[in-house]
Design a protein around this motif. Structure first.
Motif, PDB file in Angstrom:
ATOM      1  N   ARG A 122       0.784  -1.214   0.064  1.00  0.00           N
ATOM      2  CA  ARG A 122      -0.017  -0.010  -0.016  1.00  0.00           C
ATOM      3  C   ARG A 122       0.971   1.310   0.052  1.00  0.00           C
ATOM      4  O   ARG A 122       1.981   1.120   0.680  1.00  0.00           O
ATOM      5  CB  ARG A 122      -0.928  -0.003   1.386  1.00  0.00           C
ATOM      6  CG  ARG A 122      -1.761  -0.938   1.408  1.00  0.00           C
ATOM      7  CD  ARG A 122      -2.610  -1.188   2.637  1.00  0.00           C
ATOM      8  NE  ARG A 122      -4.098  -1.201   2.328  1.00  0.00           N
ATOM      9  CZ  ARG A 122      -5.104  -0.804   3.213  1.00  0.00           C
ATOM     10  NH1 ARG A 122      -4.673  -0.130   4.296  1.00  0.00           N
ATOM     11  NH2 ARG A 122      -6.145  -1.146   2.978  1.00  0.00           N
ATOM     12  N   PRO A 123       0.363   2.206  -0.705  1.00  0.00           N
ATOM     13  CA  PRO A 123       1.281   3.640  -0.838  1.00  0.00           C
ATOM     14  C   PRO A 123       0.975   3.954   0.747  1.00  0.00           C
ATOM     15  O   PRO A 123       0.125   4.027   1.407  1.00  0.00           O
ATOM     16  CB  PRO A 123       0.678   4.445  -1.739  1.00  0.00           C
ATOM     17  CG  PRO A 123      -0.690   3.815  -1.825  1.00  0.00           C
ATOM     18  CD  PRO A 123      -0.808   2.516  -1.345  1.00  0.00           C
ATOM     19  N   THR A 124       2.388   4.574   1.168  1.00  0.00           N
ATOM     20  CA  THR A 124       2.149   5.213   2.392  1.00  0.00           C
ATOM     21  C   THR A 124       2.836   6.652   2.352  1.00  0.00           C
ATOM     22  O   THR A 124       3.679   7.003   1.487  1.00  0.00           O
ATOM     23  CB  THR A 124       3.082   4.658   3.623  1.00  0.00           C
ATOM     24  OG1 THR A 124       4.476   4.418   2.962  1.00  0.00           O
ATOM     25  CG2 THR A 124       2.726   3.192   3.875  1.00  0.00           C
ATOM     26  N   PRO A 125       2.358   7.715   3.015  1.00  0.00           N
ATOM     27  CA  PRO A 125       3.204   8.961   2.717  1.00  0.00           C
ATOM     28  C   PRO A 125       4.563   8.980   3.011  1.00  0.00           C
ATOM     29  O   PRO A 125       5.231   8.389   4.072  1.00  0.00           O
ATOM     30  CB  PRO A 125       2.423   9.885   3.623  1.00  0.00           C
ATOM     31  CG  PRO A 125       1.267   9.269   4.247  1.00  0.00           C
ATOM     32  CD  PRO A 125       1.652   7.793   4.173  1.00  0.00           C
ATOM     33  N   ASP A 126       5.149   9.612   2.076  1.00  0.00           N
ATOM     34  CA  ASP A 126       6.888   9.792   2.331  1.00  0.00           C
ATOM     35  C   ASP A 126       7.114  10.967   3.141  1.00  0.00           C
ATOM     36  O   ASP A 126       6.801  11.913   2.607  1.00  0.00           O
ATOM     37  CB  ASP A 126       7.378   9.925   0.993  1.00  0.00           C
ATOM     38  CG  ASP A 126       8.978  10.148   1.008  1.00  0.00           C
ATOM     39  OD1 ASP A 126       9.341  10.421   2.139  1.00  0.00           O
ATOM     40  OD2 ASP A 126       9.518  10.039   0.024  1.00  0.00           O
ATOM     41  N   PRO A 127       7.690  10.723   4.338  1.00  0.00           N
ATOM     42  CA  PRO A 127       7.889  11.759   5.341  1.00  0.00           C
ATOM     43  C   PRO A 127       8.836  12.892   4.786  1.00  0.00           C
ATOM     44  O   PRO A 127       8.786  13.983   5.049  1.00  0.00           O
ATOM     45  CB  PRO A 127       8.221  11.121   6.742  1.00  0.00           C
ATOM     46  CG  PRO A 127       9.045   9.883   6.063  1.00  0.00           C
ATOM     47  CD  PRO A 127       8.165   9.433   4.952  1.00  0.00           C
ATOM     48  N   HIS A 128       9.624  12.596   4.004  1.00  0.00           N
ATOM     49  CA  HIS A 128      10.344  13.565   3.465  1.00  0.00           C
ATOM     50  C   HIS A 128       9.942  14.223   2.215  1.00  0.00           C
ATOM     51  O   HIS A 128       9.993  15.608   1.985  1.00  0.00           O
ATOM     52  CB  HIS A 128      11.694  12.872   2.580  1.00  0.00           C
ATOM     53  CG  HIS A 128      12.486  12.017   3.718  1.00  0.00           C
ATOM     54  ND1 HIS A 128      13.223  12.298   4.543  1.00  0.00           N
ATOM     55  CD2 HIS A 128      12.526  10.713   3.791  1.00  0.00           C
ATOM     56  CE1 HIS A 128      13.542  11.611   5.386  1.00  0.00           C
ATOM     57  NE2 HIS A 128      13.266  10.440   5.013  1.00  0.00           N
ATOM     58  N   LEU A 129       8.988  13.715   1.500  1.00  0.00           N
ATOM     59  CA  LEU A 129       8.168  14.624   0.524  1.00  0.00           C
ATOM     60  C   LEU A 129       7.150  15.430   1.353  1.00  0.00           C
ATOM     61  O   LEU A 129       6.889  16.710   0.731  1.00  0.00           O
ATOM     62  CB  LEU A 129       7.551  13.757  -0.285  1.00  0.00           C
ATOM     63  CG  LEU A 129       8.397  12.998  -1.622  1.00  0.00           C
ATOM     64  CD1 LEU A 129       7.434  12.008  -2.265  1.00  0.00           C
ATOM     65  CD2 LEU A 129       8.877  13.958  -2.204  1.00  0.00           C
ATOM     66  N   VAL A 130       6.365  14.813   2.114  1.00  0.00           N
ATOM     67  CA  VAL A 130       5.395  15.858   2.800  1.00  0.00           C
ATOM     68  C   VAL A 130       5.954  16.714   3.989  1.00  0.00           C
ATOM     69  O   VAL A 130       5.169  17.527   4.647  1.00  0.00           O
ATOM     70  CB  VAL A 130       4.263  15.001   3.464  1.00  0.00           C
ATOM     71  CG1 VAL A 130       3.679  14.028   2.503  1.00  0.00           C
ATOM     72  CG2 VAL A 130       4.712  14.024   4.666  1.00  0.00           C
ATOM     73  N   PHE A 131       7.131  16.801   4.442  1.00  0.00           N
ATOM     74  CA  PHE A 131       7.622  17.631   5.508  1.00  0.00           C
ATOM     75  C   PHE A 131       7.071  19.179   5.362  1.00  0.00           C
ATOM     76  O   PHE A 131       7.502  19.888   4.112  1.00  0.00           O
ATOM     77  CB  PHE A 131       9.194  17.588   5.647  1.00  0.00           C
ATOM     78  CG  PHE A 131       9.442  18.309   6.860  1.00  0.00           C
ATOM     79  CD1 PHE A 131       9.457  17.388   8.076  1.00  0.00           C
ATOM     80  CD2 PHE A 131      10.050  19.339   6.886  1.00  0.00           C
ATOM     81  CE1 PHE A 131       9.661  18.328   9.156  1.00  0.00           C
ATOM     82  CE2 PHE A 131      10.193  19.930   8.248  1.00  0.00           C
ATOM     83  CZ  PHE A 131      10.312  19.286   9.410  1.00  0.00           C
TER      84      PHE A 131
END
Ligand SMILES: Cc1cc2nc3c(=O)[nH]c(=O)nc-3n(C[C@H](O)[C@H](O)[C@H](O)COP(=O)(O)O)c2cc1C
Length: 216
Positions: free
Chosen positions: A3-12
């Motif tokens: 499943r896709p999970t939010p990428d913490p680096h992209l959404v910071f």
């Protein structure tokens, strides 16, 4: 398939560059002035539902709980909310006299954490505010009690429709009340690129606010 999970680096989250930076030297003496200014700015910028915040309470024995509520207004020395005084949060607030609020606004990469005393509005104020609600809201408050089992939904819907479509004024149920959180600690957080975030912490002691920048 994974499943896709939010990428913490992209959404910071990082603050938009055109917003004024949090600066303890020029921050207002009253943190609620700063809260109101941040809130108005995110509303102007079309933030999605910035009024929905997290309200945390604790039981008399220290068991915490939290839920989403609507922040109705930021006043000069308090935040205004409405709730069922017999709900879990309402009971805990009455037991401890304390509550905490957390916001996070993605559009501005800002967050505010607030702790304070709770003051219930008197009956006259709650009556007046309830009278200003739509009939549908008045009816739903009257037929629904936070946390009780929903044992007969059809009966509830029928009672709701009868009240909503009736002509008599709908009295405020005595459990439905307004309340104010009067803060004594407020922490402002803003997100910066590369995670070097910034915070300013306010404390009120004997009616006087002090503030300091703290590491984030
Ligand atoms: C978007 C949203 C807004 C809500 N606004 C309120 C509110 O202003 N007051 C309120 O009592 N409950 C509000 N609720 C419902 C609460 O989250 C919660 O379900 C209810 O108050 C019972 O909480 P408790 O059992 O922990 O006391 C809202 C829920 C959502 C998702």
């Amino acid at each position: 398939m994974a499943r896709p999970t939010p990428d913490p680096h992209l959404v910071f989250p990082a603050m938009p560059e055109d917003l004024p930076r949090l600066d303890v030297a020029v921050a207002p003496e009253n943190p609620l002035d700063l809260l109101r200014s941040w809130w108005e700015t995110v509303i102007e910028r079309g933030a999605l539902d910035p009024q929905y915040v997290t309200l945390a309470t604790a039981s008399a024995t220290g068991v915490p709980s939290s839920r989403t509520v609507q922040l109705l207004a930021v006043e000069d020395d308090a935040l205004l909310f409405t709730t069922n005084a017999g709900s879990r949060k309402g009971v805990e607030i009455s037991q401890t006299g304390r509550a905490a609020v957390s916001t996070f606004w993605r559009e501005s990469a800002q967050s505010v954490n607030i702790t304070g005393d709770v003051v219930w509005a008197d009956d006259a104020e709650s009556d007046e505010r309830f009278a200003g609600e739509s009939r549908a809201v008045q009816a739903s408050r009257s037929v629904s009690f936070h946390g009780l089992p929903l044992s007969d939904e059809i009966d509830q819907l029928e009672r709701f429709a009868a009240l909503r479509d009736g002509e008599d004024a709908i009295p405020r149920p005595d459990y439905w009340r307004w309340l104010r959180i009067v803060p004594d600690a407020v922490t402002f957080w803003e997100g910066h690129p590369e995670a070097l975030n910034r915070r300013v912490h306010y404390r009120r002691v004997d009616g006087v606010w002090t503030r300091e920048a703290i590491q984030a």
